[in-house]
Design an enzyme around this catalytic site. Structure first.
Site: not given
Length: 252
Positions: A97, A187, A189
């Protein structure tokens, strides 16, 4: 003296509301990689912490942020120079990002506000033909779900970089800059709880842009394929499995 093999370059911290609900960037990445915090060297560059010298035997992950690359904050520009230095020694880099945008900016691309507004929620990512031979993306499905939240995007990619994936909103979802350097606008994660907390945080702005936050919340699903990119990156960069929660990973 030993060095931890993974450097987490923390480019910001989540708002208090998010941290209370689902934690902060370091815990998200540790969970995604199945690693303990002790296995990462966390450098809070947004607070002025100094990065270690680039080392091709280590791997670095650059996190997201609630800051904007175009503000060219001192810590951000310092990190951009570090990225350029890391590229010269082929240190493995993965930007996420803000980290994705900062890598593009550092290496000669252009970042700015997306003309169509924010991209948020669980969206479909499409691999492009250029991804077919990429070592990190080999075996990935042509289409997969990923969690996103961003106002700015990579508008122009750096010279020589290859775009490997796109979404309906953003044509530059994955960019390869060199043999050891790659970044993603989404993202990997995030889990469903983090994505939902982010959507709730931005519910008012979603409505202002004509979107439906309740519909976005209903569409949130697990994103195993996107998450797997982080693990594969670390495994390829370090030459060994990354999923060792409870163990200590060190380099001489």
């Amino acid at each position: 003296m030993t060095n931890k093999p993974i450097v987490l370059i923390q480019a910001g911290t989540a708002p208090d509301k998010i941290r209370k609900e689902v934690g902060d960037y370091p815990s998200w990445f540790c969970s995604a990689l199945d690693l303990d915090l002790e296995n990462l060297e966390i450098v809070r560059v947004f607070e002025g912490e100094v990065l270690p010298s680039p080392d091709p035997a280590r791997a670095a992950i650059i996190t997201g942020s609630f800051a904007m690359v175009t503000d060219r904050l001192l810590w951000s520009e310092t990190t951009a120079q570090w990225i350029r230095d890391a590229m010269t020694v082929e240190m493995p880099l993965f930007g996420v990002c803000y980290g994705h945008q900062l890598m593009a900016h550092a290496l000669g691309g252009r970042v700015g506000y997306h003309p169509a507004g924010q991209e948020i929620g669980c969206q479909e990512i499409r691999l492009l033909d250029s991804a077919a031979a990429d070592p990190l993306l080999t075996g990935m499905p042509a289409r997969f779900a990923a969690h996103l939240t961003h106002l700015q995007s990579v508008i122009d990619v750096p010279p020589g970089a290859r775009v490997l994936a796109a979404s309906d909103h953003d044509p530059h979802q994955i960019i390869r800059y060199g043999r050891q350097a790659i970044s993603a606008q989404f993202h990997p994660e995030f889990d469903r709880e983090i994505c939902a907390a982010i959507v709730r945080l931005h519910a008012d702005s979603v409505r202002e842009e004509g979107g439906d936050p309740d519909a976005l919340l209903a569409q949130i699903t697990s994103t195993a394929e996107a998450k797997a990119l982080l693990t594969r990156f670390v495994e390829q960069a370090l030459g060994r499995p990354a999923t060792r929660a409870g163990d200590t990973l060190t380099l001489p």
